[in-house]
Design an enzyme around this catalytic site. Structure first.
Site, PDB file in Angstrom:
ATOM      1  N   ARG A  82       0.845  -1.192   0.000  1.00 52.43           N
ATOM      2  CA  ARG A  82       0.000   0.000   0.000  1.00 52.43           C
ATOM      3  C   ARG A  82       0.876   1.236   0.000  1.00 52.43           C
ATOM      4  O   ARG A  82       1.862   1.328   0.729  1.00 52.43           O
ATOM      5  CB  ARG A  82      -0.900   0.006   1.242  1.00 52.43           C
ATOM      6  CG  ARG A  82      -1.781   1.249   1.377  1.00 52.43           C
ATOM      7  CD  ARG A  82      -2.656   1.145   2.605  1.00 52.43           C
ATOM      8  NE  ARG A  82      -3.699   0.150   2.423  1.00 52.43           N
ATOM      9  CZ  ARG A  82      -4.908   0.428   1.967  1.00 52.43           C
ATOM     10  NH1 ARG A  82      -5.229   1.674   1.649  1.00 52.43           N
ATOM     11  NH2 ARG A  82      -5.810  -0.519   1.839  1.00 52.43           N
ATOM     12  N   GLY A  83       0.507   2.193  -0.854  1.00 52.31           N
ATOM     13  CA  GLY A  83       1.194   3.466  -0.902  1.00 52.31           C
ATOM     14  C   GLY A  83       0.195   4.592  -0.765  1.00 52.31           C
ATOM     15  O   GLY A  83      -0.996   4.370  -0.551  1.00 52.31           O
ATOM     16  N   VAL A 112      -2.913   0.644  -4.110  1.00 54.81           N
ATOM     17  CA  VAL A 112      -2.887  -0.590  -3.325  1.00 54.81           C
ATOM     18  C   VAL A 112      -2.563  -1.740  -4.261  1.00 54.81           C
ATOM     19  O   VAL A 112      -3.030  -1.773  -5.404  1.00 54.81           O
ATOM     20  CB  VAL A 112      -4.253  -0.853  -2.645  1.00 54.81           C
ATOM     21  CG1 VAL A 112      -4.171  -2.062  -1.723  1.00 54.81           C
ATOM     22  CG2 VAL A 112      -4.722   0.372  -1.873  1.00 54.81           C
ATOM     23  N   VAL A 113      -1.751  -2.686  -3.794  1.00 51.51           N
ATOM     24  CA  VAL A 113      -1.395  -3.861  -4.588  1.00 51.51           C
ATOM     25  C   VAL A 113      -1.987  -5.101  -3.920  1.00 51.51           C
ATOM     26  O   VAL A 113      -1.852  -5.285  -2.706  1.00 51.51           O
ATOM     27  CB  VAL A 113       0.138  -4.017  -4.724  1.00 51.51           C
ATOM     28  CG1 VAL A 113       0.470  -5.259  -5.553  1.00 51.51           C
ATOM     29  CG2 VAL A 113       0.748  -2.778  -5.352  1.00 51.51           C
ATOM     30  N   ASP A 134      14.036   5.183 -10.688  1.00 51.31           N
ATOM     31  CA  ASP A 134      13.769   4.855  -9.288  1.00 51.31           C
ATOM     32  C   ASP A 134      14.201   3.423  -8.975  1.00 51.31           C
ATOM     33  O   ASP A 134      13.486   2.672  -8.301  1.00 51.31           O
ATOM     34  CB  ASP A 134      12.285   5.035  -8.974  1.00 51.31           C
ATOM     35  CG  ASP A 134      12.013   5.113  -7.470  1.00 51.31           C
ATOM     36  OD1 ASP A 134      12.955   5.400  -6.711  1.00 51.31           O
ATOM     37  OD2 ASP A 134      10.858   4.889  -7.060  1.00 51.31           O
TER      38      ASP A 134
END
Length: 428
Positions: free
Chosen positions: A97-98, A102-103, A247
């Site tokens: 989760r960021g 959400v994954v 990144d």
């Protein structure tokens, strides 16, 4: 250092604020990210017919039937309502989760295959920009690479209508509105009462990320050599296809174990930049010279200057801190990752309390990212290896020194790196 790039973009672009971290030993208890995440009840996306979408937009704005398909995401232990069409994917559990997505681990109902599903809410222009950057990067790849995560499909969902996304589809009003949102920097699509989501369906990597995999096992030189070759192969592939990742870090390198042996997958392309067909008048990127418009693709990518200072500070090259860099910044980040992996150099992030692979420079009681330290003192000599009992070969040592050169022109490009990495790992 935040584990999600959204937070990193904020932290890095708003100023060079140094994060406070500690270097305490964390041997023993390590819990996976998935175990720490709260389980989430999956929302059901209702499939609507064209006739039911008149309240969303006129029928002229609805895509052809072949572009619209039924898709539902439900929790695996929830009974499926009879009014819904059969769902294509069932969410099993939340694995990440960021701040903007959400994954989930999910199952493809038709094939029974496990997939990873990332849900991104397009509620702000900056979120749309990150989502489209990942979509453009992954869909621009004409060929697959075993060390780059594979995008199976991308679905745009708004007000219950689920529609498969295709790159550059000018017939799709939804797609064009997303692009307009990103370009204009203002909300064009979606309202609080009718949120808009992008769902990325990708291959599932059951081995976690590189941090989890390396730090939960004993040191293995053979695994290190294999991972070094796989990482350089992935970056060479991306650069050859005009993609700068921007990144690279252990959090964004996933592990698949489907074949029996671990296979690395470079993932998370939200900050990536596709450098093909750039127009320097209308873009942040500018060719470094007139020669950038000639020659092969793999040479061209190292001649485009990027100006958005974004990424994760412990892996950022000196020139990224200044906001003027090329694809060679990926080579620097890769050098930091490989160095930390070989010697198991870690730090504890003060915010997440996670142990992360990453090299740094000590300045009194503080630890400073290598790139930032080199920017402040370009003549500083990096002590590679750090540990006296390190088994690092002279060939690997010299290659890391070249990858972490202050001047990006002194670093090998991705294709040169791939050749040299094969040589030094085979000779070990």
């Amino acid at each position: 250092m935040p584990t999600t790039k959204e937070k990193e973009v904020m932290d890095t672009c708003e100023g060079k604020k140094r994060r406070k971290v500690s270097c305490e030993s964390v041997e023993g208890c390590r819990r996976s990210v998935a175990a720490k995440m709260k389980r989430d009840v999956g929302k059901v996306l209702r499939s609507l017919t064209v006739g039911n979408n008149n309240h969303i937009e006129s029928t002229k704005e609805i895509e052809d039937d072949e572009d619209c398909f039924s898709i539902s995401f439900i929790q695996h232990d929830q009974r499926e309502p009879s009014v819904l069409a059969s769902p294509r994917y069932s969410l099993l559990r939340e694995v990440g989760r960021g701040s903007y997505g959400v994954v989930y681990e999910a199952i493809a109902r038709k094939t029974g295959a496990k997939v990873a599903v990332k849900r991104l809410q397009c509620d702000a222009p900056e979120n749309v920009e990150l989502a489209l950057a990942e979509f453009w990067a992954l869909t621009s790849l004409e060929n697959r690479h075993q060390n780059v995560v594979q995008l199976e499909e991308c679905v745009l969902q708004r007000n219950g209508l689920a529609q498969k996304m295709s790159h550059g589809n000018k017939r799709s009003r939804q797609y064009l509105r997303l692009v307009e949102t990103s370009l204009k920097g203002e909300r064009i699509l979606g309202y609080p009462a009718e949120p808009c989501y992008l769902w990325f369906v990708m291959e599932f990597c059951e081995g976690g990320d590189l941090n989890q995999y390396i730090l939960s096992r004993r040191p293995d030189p053979q695994t290190n050599r294999s991972f070094m070759r796989q990482l350089t192969s992935a970056v060479a592939f991306l650069h050859k296809n005009n993609i700068v990742h921007r990144d690279l870090k252990p959090d964004n390198i996933l592990i698949s174990q489907k074949s029996g042996s671990p296979v690395l997958k470079v993932a998370d392309f939200g900050l990536s930049k596709v450098c093909a067909g750039l127009n320097c008048k209308n873009s942040e990127e500018q060719p470094a010279s007139k020669e950038s418009s000639r020659g092969s693709n793999q040479n061209n990518i190292n001649k485009f200057w990027l100006s958005s200072a974004c990424g994760s500070d412990f892996y950022m090259a000196p020139e990224v801190w200044e906001g003027h860099y090329t694809a060679k910044a990926d080579i620097f980040a890769l050098g930091i990752i490989i160095w930390a992996m070989i010697e198991r150099i870690t730090f504890i992030d003060a915010e997440s309390k996670r142990e992360l692979l990453g090299t740094y420079v000590r300045q009194g009681t503080e630890i400073v990212p290598v790139g930032e330290a080199l920017l402040e003192n370009p003549k500083m000599v990096l002590h590679i290896p750090q540990k006296a009992r390190s088994s690092m070969s002279e060939g690997v040592k010299k290659l890391l020194q070249d990858m972490l050169a202050v001047n990006p022109q002194d670093r090998p490009d991705a294709l040169q790196l791939e050749v040299r990495m094969d040589q030094v790992t085979c000779a070990t």
